[in-house]
Design a protein around this motif. Structure first.
Motif, short mmCIF file in Angstrom:
data_model
loop_
_atom_site.label_atom_id
_atom_site.label_comp_id
_atom_site.label_asym_id
_atom_site.label_seq_id
_atom_site.Cartn_x
_atom_site.Cartn_y
_atom_site.Cartn_z
N VAL A 105 0.85 -1.20 0.00
CA VAL A 105 0.00 0.00 0.00
C VAL A 105 0.88 1.25 0.00
N HIS A 106 1.91 1.24 0.82
CA HIS A 106 2.84 2.36 0.89
C HIS A 106 3.50 2.63 -0.47
N ILE A 107 3.96 1.57 -1.10
CA ILE A 107 4.59 1.70 -2.42
C ILE A 107 3.60 2.25 -3.43
N SER A 108 2.36 1.76 -3.39
CA SER A 108 1.37 2.24 -4.36
C SER A 108 1.11 3.74 -4.19
N LEU A 109 1.13 4.22 -2.96
CA LEU A 109 0.94 5.66 -2.73
C LEU A 109 2.16 6.45 -3.18
N GLN A 110 3.35 5.92 -2.92
CA GLN A 110 4.58 6.59 -3.38
C GLN A 110 4.59 6.72 -4.90
N GLU A 111 4.12 5.68 -5.57
CA GLU A 111 4.11 5.65 -7.04
C GLU A 111 2.89 6.38 -7.62
N LYS A 112 2.02 6.85 -6.74
CA LYS A 112 0.77 7.50 -7.15
C LYS A 112 -0.06 6.59 -8.06
N ASP A 113 -0.06 5.30 -7.72
CA ASP A 113 -0.84 4.30 -8.45
C ASP A 113 -2.11 4.04 -7.64
N TYR A 114 -3.10 4.88 -7.87
CA TYR A 114 -4.32 4.82 -7.06
C TYR A 114 -5.20 3.63 -7.41
N ALA A 115 -5.09 3.11 -8.60
CA ALA A 115 -5.84 1.90 -8.97
C ALA A 115 -5.33 0.71 -8.14
N THR A 116 -4.01 0.59 -8.05
CA THR A 116 -3.45 -0.49 -7.23
C THR A 116 -3.77 -0.26 -5.76
N HIS A 117 -3.67 0.97 -5.32
CA HIS A 117 -4.01 1.30 -3.94
C HIS A 117 -5.44 0.87 -3.62
N ASN A 118 -6.36 1.19 -4.50
CA ASN A 118 -7.75 0.80 -4.32
C ASN A 118 -7.91 -0.72 -4.30
N PHE A 119 -7.25 -1.40 -5.22
CA PHE A 119 -7.30 -2.87 -5.28
C PHE A 119 -6.79 -3.49 -3.98
N LEU A 120 -5.75 -2.92 -3.42
CA LEU A 120 -5.12 -3.49 -2.22
C LEU A 120 -5.97 -3.32 -0.96
N GLN A 121 -6.94 -2.43 -0.99
CA GLN A 121 -7.76 -2.23 0.21
C GLN A 121 -8.51 -3.50 0.60
N TRP A 122 -8.86 -4.31 -0.38
CA TRP A 122 -9.50 -5.60 -0.07
C TRP A 122 -8.55 -6.47 0.75
N TYR A 123 -7.26 -6.47 0.38
CA TYR A 123 -6.27 -7.26 1.10
C TYR A 123 -6.04 -6.72 2.51
N VAL A 124 -6.07 -5.41 2.66
CA VAL A 124 -5.91 -4.81 3.98
C VAL A 124 -7.03 -5.31 4.90
N ALA A 125 -8.27 -5.23 4.44
CA ALA A 125 -9.41 -5.70 5.23
C ALA A 125 -9.33 -7.20 5.49
N GLU A 126 -8.91 -7.95 4.49
CA GLU A 126 -8.79 -9.40 4.63
C GLU A 126 -7.76 -9.76 5.72
N GLN A 127 -6.67 -9.03 5.76
CA GLN A 127 -5.63 -9.33 6.75
C GLN A 127 -6.08 -8.98 8.17
N ILE A 128 -6.90 -7.96 8.30
CA ILE A 128 -7.46 -7.66 9.63
C ILE A 128 -8.27 -8.86 10.09
N GLU A 129 -9.06 -9.42 9.19
CA GLU A 129 -9.87 -10.60 9.50
C GLU A 129 -8.99 -11.82 9.80
N GLU A 130 -7.94 -12.03 9.00
CA GLU A 130 -7.06 -13.19 9.20
C GLU A 130 -6.35 -13.12 10.56
N GLU A 131 -5.86 -11.94 10.92
CA GLU A 131 -5.19 -11.80 12.22
C GLU A 131 -6.19 -11.98 13.36
#
Length: 172
Positions: A105-131
């Motif tokens: 997510v950090h890299i996607s923001l540094q690269e200003k790749d907002y499509a990837t940033h948006n895509f990764l939000q699903w993984y962020v939420a998924e990892q909260i659930e996994e932990e």
């Protein structure tokens, strides 16, 4: 279009998700031969879920003009001192995966790749659930202690375990 930096980082995450699937699969095998059929079934399901996470990344990379790379995987542990030790390793691994997703997510923001940033939000939420799931399981294992009857009930009940994370719950 993916930058080379993002493509490389996503390909690294593809490897991590594939290794996660293998870790769960190895845990399923260990549990199955120990007679923990419920734990084994849970782990088999989790292994498939991790593979699905990997495939979702593969498709995203390819659809965004990159080339998903399927690489050699590190072999997972195949034996554990106890089912508690196995779940402790699982929790540690999920924390590692969360850290890796956060770095993406950090890299996607540094690269200003907002499509990837948006895509990764699903993984962020998924990892909260996994932990949360791994933490809940460890709490239950700690409650059981050395009680064999408790282990029997835990093994039977784990397949019905569902965790609803605050990150994916709809506001009321």
């Amino acid at each position: 279009m993916l930058s080379k930096t993002i493509e490389k980082a996503l390909n690294n995450q593809i490897k991590i998700e594939a290794e996660s699937s293998q870790i769960y699969l190895a845990m399923a095998c260990w549990a199955e031969v120990k007679g923990l059929e419920g734990v084994a079934g849970f782990m088999y399901d989790q292994s498939q879920e991790e593979r699905d996470h990997m495939l979702k990344l593969v498709k995203f990379v390819n659809e965004r003009g990159g080339h998903a790379q399927i690489s050699e995987l590190s072999a997972p542990n195949v034996t554990f001192n106890s089912f508690k030790a196995m779940f402790e390793k699982l929790f540690e691994h999920e924390v590692f995966v969360s850290s890796s997703i956060n770095e993406l997510v950090h890299i996607s923001l540094q690269e200003k790749d907002y499509a990837t940033h948006n895509f990764l939000q699903w993984y962020v939420a998924e990892q909260i659930e996994e932990e949360a799931m791994a933490r809940t399981i460890l709490d239950k294992i700690n409650l059981i202690g050395d009680d064999k009857g408790g282990l029997y009930l835990f093994d039977r009940d784990i397949q019905q375990l569902t965790i609803t994370s605050a990150s994916i719950e709809a506001p009321k």
